[in-house]
Design an enzyme around this catalytic site. Sequence first.
Site, PDB file in Angstrom:
ATOM      1  N   ASP A  14       0.856  -1.194   0.000  1.00  0.00           N
ATOM      2  CA  ASP A  14       0.000   0.000   0.000  1.00  0.00           C
ATOM      3  C   ASP A  14       0.890   1.241   0.000  1.00  0.00           C
ATOM      4  O   ASP A  14       1.527   1.568   1.001  1.00  0.00           O
ATOM      5  CB  ASP A  14      -0.910  -0.006   1.233  1.00  0.00           C
ATOM      6  CG  ASP A  14      -1.918   1.135   1.213  1.00  0.00           C
ATOM      7  OD1 ASP A  14      -2.661   1.267   2.192  1.00  0.00           O
ATOM      8  OD2 ASP A  14      -1.953   1.895   0.225  1.00  0.00           O
TER       9      ASP A  14
ATOM     10  N   ASP B 237      12.678  34.555  -2.347  1.00  0.00           N
ATOM     11  CA  ASP B 237      13.738  34.099  -1.443  1.00  0.00           C
ATOM     12  C   ASP B 237      14.924  33.713  -2.295  1.00  0.00           C
ATOM     13  O   ASP B 237      14.836  32.820  -3.139  1.00  0.00           O
ATOM     14  CB  ASP B 237      13.251  32.903  -0.613  1.00  0.00           C
ATOM     15  CG  ASP B 237      14.177  32.616   0.556  1.00  0.00           C
ATOM     16  OD1 ASP B 237      15.371  32.937   0.448  1.00  0.00           O
ATOM     17  OD2 ASP B 237      13.709  32.080   1.568  1.00  0.00           O
TER      18      ASP B 237
ATOM     19  N   ASP C 222      17.924  38.203   2.511  1.00  0.00           N
ATOM     20  CA  ASP C 222      17.545  37.546   1.260  1.00  0.00           C
ATOM     21  C   ASP C 222      16.044  37.370   1.108  1.00  0.00           C
ATOM     22  O   ASP C 222      15.598  36.693   0.179  1.00  0.00           O
ATOM     23  CB  ASP C 222      18.238  36.180   1.150  1.00  0.00           C
ATOM     24  CG  ASP C 222      17.881  35.256   2.293  1.00  0.00           C
ATOM     25  OD1 ASP C 222      17.301  35.731   3.288  1.00  0.00           O
ATOM     26  OD2 ASP C 222      18.188  34.059   2.217  1.00  0.00           O
ATOM     27  N   ASP C 223      15.237  37.944   1.995  1.00  0.00           N
ATOM     28  CA  ASP C 223      13.779  37.901   1.883  1.00  0.00           C
ATOM     29  C   ASP C 223      13.306  39.195   1.233  1.00  0.00           C
ATOM     30  O   ASP C 223      13.617  40.296   1.712  1.00  0.00           O
ATOM     31  CB  ASP C 223      13.135  37.731   3.262  1.00  0.00           C
ATOM     32  CG  ASP C 223      13.425  36.364   3.849  1.00  0.00           C
ATOM     33  OD1 ASP C 223      13.398  35.393   3.083  1.00  0.00           O
ATOM     34  OD2 ASP C 223      13.680  36.283   5.061  1.00  0.00           O
TER      35      ASP C 223
ATOM     36  N   ASP D 111      16.495  58.027  72.079  1.00  0.00           N
ATOM     37  CA  ASP D 111      17.089  58.138  70.744  1.00  0.00           C
ATOM     38  C   ASP D 111      16.010  58.623  69.790  1.00  0.00           C
ATOM     39  O   ASP D 111      14.835  58.752  70.168  1.00  0.00           O
ATOM     40  CB  ASP D 111      17.661  56.794  70.289  1.00  0.00           C
ATOM     41  CG  ASP D 111      18.743  56.980  69.235  1.00  0.00           C
ATOM     42  OD1 ASP D 111      19.435  55.986  68.915  1.00  0.00           O
ATOM     43  OD2 ASP D 111      18.898  58.110  68.695  1.00  0.00           O
TER      44      ASP D 111
ATOM     45  N   ASP E  41      22.990  58.800  72.510  1.00  0.00           N
ATOM     46  CA  ASP E  41      24.145  58.939  71.636  1.00  0.00           C
ATOM     47  C   ASP E  41      24.592  60.402  71.638  1.00  0.00           C
ATOM     48  O   ASP E  41      24.050  61.230  72.379  1.00  0.00           O
ATOM     49  CB  ASP E  41      23.818  58.449  70.222  1.00  0.00           C
ATOM     50  CG  ASP E  41      22.655  59.186  69.608  1.00  0.00           C
ATOM     51  OD1 ASP E  41      22.152  58.755  68.554  1.00  0.00           O
ATOM     52  OD2 ASP E  41      22.221  60.216  70.200  1.00  0.00           O
TER      53      ASP E  41
END
Length: 1498
Positions: free
Chosen positions: A336, A712, A774-775, A1201, A1262
């Site tokens: 086939d 192309d 190339d396109d 502080d 401080d």
Amino acid sequence: MSFMDQIPGGGNYPKLPVECLPNFPIQPSLTFRGRNDSHKLKNFISEIMLNMSMISWPNDASRIVYCRRHLLNPAAQWANDFVQEQGILEITFDTFIQGLYQHFYKPPDINKIFNAITQLSEAKLGIERLNQRFRKIWDRMPPDFMTEKAAIMTYTRLLTKETYNIVRMHKPETLKDAMEEAYQTTALTERFFPGFELDADGDTIIGATTHLQEEYDSDYDSEDNLTQNRYVHTVRTRRSYNKPMSNHRNRRNNNASREECIKNRLCFYCKKEGHRLNECRARKAVLTDLELESKDQQTLFIKTLPIVHYIAIPEMDNTAEKTIKIQNTKVKTLFDSGSPTSFIRRDIVELLKYEIYETPPLRFRGFVATKSAVTSEAVTIDLKINDLQITLAAYILDNMDYQLLIGNPILRRYPKILHTVLNTRESPDSLKPKTYRSETVNNVRTYSAGNRGNPRNIKLSFAPTILEATDPKSAGNRGNPRNTKLSLAPTILEATDPKSAGNRGDSRTKTLSLATTTPAAIDPLTTLDNPGSTQSTFAQFPIPEEASILEEDGKYSNVVSTIQSVEPNATDHSNKDTFCTLPVWLQQKYREIIRNDLPPRPADINNIPVKHDIEIKPGARLPRLQPYHVTEKNEQEINKIVQKLLDNKFIVPSKSPCSSPVVLVPKKDGTFRLCVDYRTLNKATISDPFPLPRIDNLLSRIGNAQIFTTLDLHSGYHQIPMEPKDRYKTAFVTPSGKYEYTVMPFGLVNAPSTFARYMADTFRDLRFVNVYLDDILIFSESPEEHWKHLDTVLERLKNENLIVKKKKCKFASEETEFLGYSIGIQKIAPLQHKCAAIRDFPTPKTVKQAQRFLGMINYYRRFIPNCSKIAQPIQLFICDKSQWTEKQDKAIEKLKAALCNSPVLVPFNNKANYRLTTDASKDGIGAVLEEVDNKNKLVGVVGYFSKSLESAQKNYPAGELELLGIIKALHHFRYMLHGKHFTLRTDHISLLSLQNKNEPARRVQRWLDDLATYDFTLEYLAGPKNVVADAISRAIYTITPETSRPIDTESWKSYYKSDPLCSAVLIHMKELTQHNVTPEDMSAFRSYQKKLELSETFRKNYSLEDEMIYYQDRLVVPIKQQNAVMRLYHDHTLFGGHFGVTVTLAKISPIYYWPKLQHSIIQYIRTCVQCQLIKSHRPRLHGLLQPLPIAEGRWLDISMDFVTGLPPTSNNLNMILVVVDRFSKRAHFIATRKTLDATQLIDLLFRYIFSYHGFPRTITSDRDVRMTADKYQELTKRLGIKSTMSSANHPQTDGQSERTIQTLNRLLRAYVSTNIQNWHVYLPQIEFVYNSTPTRTLGKSPFEIDLGYLPNTPAIKSDDEVNARSFTAVELAKHLKALTIQTKEQLEHAQIEMETNNNQRRKPLLLNIGDHVLVHRDAYFKKGAYMKVQQIYVGPFRVVKKINDNAYELDLNSHKKKHRVINVQFLKSLYTVQTRTQRINQSAPLRELREHTKLLHS
């Protein structure tokens, strides 16, 4: 001058006989310098020994001299000394080599070798480069360091999982075998993935398209008049199945042949006795691993691919049947040509005792089958038909009418089979062409490409015709085909289409010529996985429902199908020739340059004005590389490709000093592409960048085009000659020779620039052409105009001798593909098969996969509204700012849905009217460019634009933000809108008056200058109407603070029955008869029952009051309510605070109980998202701990502080004063301003501290300017308060305040992250949470230590539970006294424990007055320029006073505001000899000002 005198560094050798002085030339590449490189030394010795083995030497002295000539200094000097000392006539060559090896050999560093190996992997390098690099590194390993088994194990760990499984199954005995097995496995996978089918020879798996390539290589496939479209299925399956299929028989019979296994009764797989193949445990284990590994891989699907039927026998039937003999057994066989592969029935396999091997599951369906079948087993069959010996692979089926079915791959490979079978089955008359009577078939359905479900009535008339066909086998060469005549029918269809007549009832007759559009052949397969997404590739071709064609002998041939469905908009692989649709004059004029083959290089190619040159950087080295190792099979492929290039005169043999290696890269169709590795040459080449055109600009030029042609070029690079003087640089080496290019090869760094410049110069003046390398796309508004445009373009190509590849071109069509887009009349859309690839892209698991997905999306982002906003979660994952969560999954689905819903944009037309709508929000900016008609009605969308904002841009005012959105949108669409009038719409009305503003900001002025360059009409668009741009820019995210209602303990009673502990307690107390415990909690329920029965202590802990269960006076919480309790005491804004495990446990445990309480809290807090976001890792403290004296009582010793860096509130509050009682740890948080001075600080202390708690004895702080001010110092002295300040740059002195500030900052983030401008509103709540939370040191809350009781909290909805306590005066005094004593003891204990823990790994720095020390630059000086190259310490300075063991006062300049007391962590003792010490004492120490100036201005 003698020969020895010419040796560099020599000349002192004794005179040798003439026969000792060889005349062999020096090889420059074979030298050794003696740089202690063991690897190079081994390679040098191996190469020199190899070269010397091919020459007959008279004595050892001549061999030594030859070796010496290849040595360079210092190795040459060593050789001179060695020979001079030993005597050249006295020593042997082996002694010389041994001395060279012992002197310059350096043992390798094993760690470096292993580190280099761990950097390798197959996933990064590919199998060829992995093998090459691994072998190179492994050769440096000492010979006896590792066994062969260890080497194999080390190598296989670098492979991918799939390759590792296959190599492990082969059980290699040597490292070489393992590397070869990995290479063969991966080569098969890369070559034939994703599609494969069984090879006709039965030994390998090949790609389904491999069969096609044999036919595509000849010319007859370009003659579409004779091409019949056949389809063959490909099965794309899991990657893991691709590996183990290579050459099953050979792989399993490495040590024993099939006959030997049968004779000795051995297993075909493991070669052991006692079992058969299907009982082999080793084979089952491997297959099970592979099956489990492949379960999560890609699922199977069937996809149709077109092939060309073998047209050398076009007049033969498609099927034939015959009984053949296999192993003296008659087998009923069907030949086939329509079957894509071969099948055999299982009973024949068992009868003939064939070896069965596993294959990937194959899913198929026949002509009339309603269900599909699956098979995953196959055999290899050897049979003979007449004199033809054939080996084929066939799938096994359980039920089939024929015992063997031979399909299309074999019949195409052996075309004589059908001739042989038919000649023995039928008479010669039966082989004549069949002709068809002119008949009419009614009620025929036709599916058009645009509307598959709309049947049309068509009348078909059939008549014979004679067509001219090209027989490739009869042609002497590709350019001289021989014409043969074949009879085919039908050729003309007359179609009556009522739909084309409108609703008037009349009909029009259409005639379709099948000379150019041949009906597809009957396809035995049906697309199963996506049947609804296919449509016809042939528009308006009839598909009869029950049509039949009357043959000459009076029999009817049933037509099952005449159209094969393929994916919509898929690439037409059938090579349908559209060139013949052009006018005849165009076909005749340009037939020479539009062809499927690339002719040999013409002699006049050098006349082309463009030539590619290679300019080398000064001083750069040209490549001189050896060829890569290749297999024998790959070497044959290389030789074939090289021979073809030689025949076409694209390359010539070379004697160039340069050489670059080559690699074979498999194509999708199963063939190979020869690639030269020019990386070394490219590094040495001066780059010549040439910009490629922007794809958006190209698409904007299409306008109202109605007809398109795509061209192309055929191997465009090979149509440009090389500059003759630079050809030698392109030389490449193969295992069989060296060649150089006469044309421009692929892979050169400047090749794209040369080609792009050439194409741009050729078509620069043509506005109807788009060129991208190339396109080429040619577009026109009418057919007549298109023929002129096409003639112009082809004429230029012809003049430049550029050949166009015919089968990749599409001429004069209304829709075509260009650069990944489907372009048609008023349509630009993404390609559907590209969208399908994105749709089927698996969910990314790694950053690289996410980047790959975004790369695919970004190419089509112009079709996706709100692209940047949707993709933002994925971008955060790529930037490692987020984990992969459900947000990323939703973003993936949104992007796929947006792209796959058939988005269509209209091309830009310079003559049309356009409208730009913009909008901006805090999350991003968006815009949409639309085309409108003269009535301002929407025609279509040209493009979308979206962009995320930078952090600074989010702070712009609303007006500037809207203007920013306009500017960004105009910059994006500038190439279309600049110089053209358009409408600009925005929903911010203040922009309408921006141009009239007198003195705008500089940024706004710059934007307005940009706006002035555009010609537009500004139009106000109400916000609710600006739907599209709003959706692109806006996204609303709301975060609500975690809240919880008070706990209602009465509701817990309903959960007792389903709780294992509560139900067990109630049943034991006989308060409950039945329970509803879930099966997963039954084991815990039984365990509690057992404990209640056996343990009296356990029973006594539980009691029942008011129907509530208590555990030692604590409420028992059911499982379903435990999260609610933890949520209240951890997440709640008033009672929680997102504290850690210890604090949360201290809050919950006095009131509630459930089993594993602490474990539940740990798990809950570990998974708390808010905690993970706001808590940071607390680094270890450095330096000795010198704790402050323990506070004597409440509010006698305080610390304070400031918290800065807060956003200003509506009252301009931007700082918090923190005051903490060092005894009770109670704190007050006072909101204030940064402009606070000393006077205002004193006022705050009187109002919030002294008026409530009295005057303290000490205040620790401080050295803030407010505390060091004269007013503050005078006040503390008058009030008798001792002010204790920390040393410079050492905030740990005020540790209490600093620790409190850390907690305060975290609470602020938890409470006000969504409303940062109102942080002062939450400050009282935060203070209450802080003071009511037990501390780890004292075990009690600051409230209780300070006041003697806990304040009442409304968290518990119960009259029985009261937190606040009521005391009499005497009781309160006693209680406070007890708390004071207990607190002091706990503070002392905590202080001792903290001091011990912190000082375990610390070493004290003890200094004396007069010692000299160095000071770290961070102690006083701010960072200046070039700090990385400045000295770390400055000084020396003299110690003038000892404050304590942790702080010293130094002899620094007194005019500085900073204190001269320095902590020891910034000091380092100066170690000097006696003389240096005297010098230091004699001169003054370096001063601070000088060092400060040096650091800041150096």
